[in-house]
Design a protein around this motif. Structure first.
Motif, mmCIF file in Angstrom:
data_model
loop_
_atom_site.group_PDB
_atom_site.id
_atom_site.type_symbol
_atom_site.label_atom_id
_atom_site.label_comp_id
_atom_site.label_asym_id
_atom_site.label_seq_id
_atom_site.Cartn_x
_atom_site.Cartn_y
_atom_site.Cartn_z
ATOM 1 N N THR A 58 77.931 17.994 27.574
ATOM 2 C CA THR A 58 78.351 17.109 26.488
ATOM 3 C C THR A 58 77.140 16.431 25.861
ATOM 4 O OG1 THR A 58 80.484 16.704 27.540
ATOM 5 C CG2 THR A 58 79.791 15.127 25.867
ATOM 6 N N PHE A 59 76.245 15.934 26.695
ATOM 7 C CA PHE A 59 75.010 15.322 26.199
ATOM 8 C C PHE A 59 74.210 16.329 25.382
ATOM 9 C CE2 PHE A 59 70.430 14.820 26.819
ATOM 10 C CZ PHE A 59 70.230 13.593 26.194
ATOM 11 N N SER A 60 74.045 17.534 25.912
ATOM 12 C CA SER A 60 73.270 18.566 25.224
ATOM 13 C C SER A 60 73.874 18.919 23.872
ATOM 14 C CB SER A 60 73.164 19.824 26.089
ATOM 15 O OG SER A 60 72.445 19.552 27.265
ATOM 16 N N GLN A 61 75.205 19.046 23.825
ATOM 17 C CA GLN A 61 75.882 19.367 22.563
ATOM 18 C C GLN A 61 75.682 18.262 21.530
ATOM 19 O OE1 GLN A 61 79.925 20.029 23.762
ATOM 20 N NE2 GLN A 61 79.513 22.106 24.504
ATOM 21 N N ARG A 62 75.823 17.022 21.966
ATOM 22 C CA ARG A 62 75.649 15.902 21.040
ATOM 23 C C ARG A 62 74.205 15.782 20.572
ATOM 24 N NH1 ARG A 62 79.754 11.482 23.749
ATOM 25 N NH2 ARG A 62 81.639 12.621 23.163
ATOM 26 N N LEU A 63 73.290 16.017 21.481
ATOM 27 C CA LEU A 63 71.876 15.973 21.106
ATOM 28 C C LEU A 63 71.550 17.086 20.111
ATOM 29 C CD1 LEU A 63 69.130 14.661 21.430
ATOM 30 C CD2 LEU A 63 68.762 16.072 23.460
ATOM 31 N N CYS A 64 72.072 18.269 20.355
ATOM 32 C CA CYS A 64 71.868 19.383 19.411
ATOM 33 C C CYS A 64 72.431 19.037 18.035
ATOM 34 C CB CYS A 64 72.522 20.661 19.934
ATOM 35 S SG CYS A 64 71.642 21.452 21.272
ATOM 36 N N ALA A 65 73.608 18.435 18.005
ATOM 37 C CA ALA A 65 74.219 18.054 16.728
ATOM 38 C C ALA A 65 73.364 17.023 16.006
ATOM 39 C CB ALA A 65 75.630 17.518 16.956
ATOM 40 N N ALA A 66 72.834 16.061 16.735
ATOM 41 C CA ALA A 66 71.986 15.034 16.129
ATOM 42 C C ALA A 66 70.680 15.640 15.623
ATOM 43 C CB ALA A 66 71.697 13.920 17.135
ATOM 44 N N LEU A 67 70.082 16.516 16.406
ATOM 45 C CA LEU A 67 68.825 17.144 16.000
ATOM 46 C C LEU A 67 69.015 18.054 14.797
ATOM 47 C CD1 LEU A 67 67.232 17.960 19.476
ATOM 48 C CD2 LEU A 67 66.620 16.108 17.909
ATOM 49 N N ALA A 68 70.198 18.667 14.686
ATOM 50 C CA ALA A 68 70.485 19.557 13.556
ATOM 51 C C ALA A 68 70.478 18.801 12.232
ATOM 52 C CB ALA A 68 71.820 20.255 13.757
ATOM 53 N N LEU A 69 70.719 17.502 12.284
ATOM 54 C CA LEU A 69 70.714 16.675 11.080
ATOM 55 C C LEU A 69 69.305 16.265 10.650
ATOM 56 C CD1 LEU A 69 73.707 14.323 11.958
ATOM 57 C CD2 LEU A 69 73.730 16.333 10.455
ATOM 58 N N SER A 70 68.325 16.522 11.509
ATOM 59 C CA SER A 70 66.946 16.111 11.238
ATOM 60 C C SER A 70 66.161 17.254 10.608
ATOM 61 C CB SER A 70 66.258 15.689 12.537
ATOM 62 O OG SER A 70 66.948 14.633 13.143
ATOM 63 N N ASP A 71 65.559 16.969 9.469
ATOM 64 C CA ASP A 71 64.684 17.965 8.849
ATOM 65 C C ASP A 71 63.462 18.184 9.731
ATOM 66 O OD1 ASP A 71 66.309 18.242 6.648
ATOM 67 O OD2 ASP A 71 65.225 16.745 5.466
ATOM 68 N N GLY A 72 63.067 19.430 9.850
ATOM 69 C CA GLY A 72 61.852 19.748 10.575
ATOM 70 C C GLY A 72 62.022 19.947 12.062
ATOM 71 N N LEU A 73 63.256 19.886 12.562
ATOM 72 C CA LEU A 73 63.521 20.115 13.983
ATOM 73 C C LEU A 73 64.479 21.277 14.139
ATOM 74 C CD1 LEU A 73 64.105 16.481 15.328
ATOM 75 C CD2 LEU A 73 62.025 17.843 15.492
ATOM 76 N N SER A 74 64.252 22.100 15.145
ATOM 77 C CA SER A 74 65.198 23.164 15.468
ATOM 78 C C SER A 74 65.263 23.319 16.979
ATOM 79 C CB SER A 74 64.815 24.484 14.793
ATOM 80 O OG SER A 74 63.557 24.915 15.230
ATOM 81 N N ILE A 75 66.367 23.858 17.461
ATOM 82 C CA ILE A 75 66.603 24.012 18.896
ATOM 83 C C ILE A 75 66.044 25.359 19.358
ATOM 84 C CG2 ILE A 75 68.345 24.078 20.720
ATOM 85 C CD1 ILE A 75 68.076 21.369 19.274
ATOM 86 N N ALA A 76 65.132 25.294 20.314
ATOM 87 C CA ALA A 76 64.541 26.511 20.875
ATOM 88 C C ALA A 76 65.385 27.056 22.023
ATOM 89 C CB ALA A 76 63.117 26.233 21.366
ATOM 90 N N GLY A 77 66.260 26.228 22.571
ATOM 91 C CA GLY A 77 67.124 26.672 23.653
ATOM 92 C C GLY A 77 67.746 25.502 24.379
ATOM 93 N N VAL A 78 68.848 25.778 25.060
ATOM 94 C CA VAL A 78 69.542 24.784 25.875
ATOM 95 C C VAL A 78 69.793 25.418 27.237
ATOM 96 C CG1 VAL A 78 71.607 23.372 26.126
ATOM 97 C CG2 VAL A 78 70.640 23.753 23.856
ATOM 98 N N HIS A 79 69.412 24.701 28.295
ATOM 99 C CA HIS A 79 69.577 25.206 29.654
ATOM 100 C C HIS A 79 70.308 24.172 30.492
ATOM 101 C CE1 HIS A 79 66.910 28.647 29.051
ATOM 102 N NE2 HIS A 79 66.329 27.845 28.171
ATOM 103 N N THR A 80 71.275 24.635 31.285
ATOM 104 C CA THR A 80 72.053 23.723 32.116
ATOM 105 C C THR A 80 71.606 23.727 33.572
ATOM 106 O OG1 THR A 80 73.728 25.423 32.464
ATOM 107 C CG2 THR A 80 74.096 23.864 30.654
ATOM 108 N N SER A 81 70.620 24.548 33.900
ATOM 109 C CA SER A 81 70.050 24.567 35.245
ATOM 110 C C SER A 81 68.597 25.040 35.134
ATOM 111 C CB SER A 81 70.837 25.497 36.172
ATOM 112 O OG SER A 81 70.578 26.844 35.853
#
Length: 75
Positions: free
Chosen positions: A14-37
């Motif tokens: 849940t934290f990761s999803q919300r953080l990804c959503a927040a980062l998606a709103l920021s210009d100049g940032l992109s997600i390189a990956g999400v890992h749960t372990s």
């Protein structure tokens, strides 16, 4: 201009999803990956070369101090 690549490592999806959503709103940032372990995390870091790593210190499957030591050797 290149985006700043952010990799997220947290067992809290849940934290990761919300953080990804927040980062998606920021210009100049992109997600390189999400890992749960920690499984495969160092391989993903070596492959994707993220600019920023946000890591849960209690990430299951890995000793995060070991990850930090490997990162220091990798840099």
């Amino acid at each position: 201009m290149f985006d700043t690549q952010v990799m997220i490592a947290s067992e809290d999806s849940t934290f990761s999803q919300r953080l990804c959503a927040a980062l998606a709103l920021s210009d100049g940032l992109s997600i390189a990956g999400v890992h749960t372990s920690g499984a495969g995390l160092m391989d993903a870091i070596r492959q994707k070369h993220p600019d920023v790593l946000l890591i849960d210190l209690m990430l299951p499957g890995v000793n995060t101090l070991t990850i930090f030591n490997e990162l220091l050797q990798y840099i």
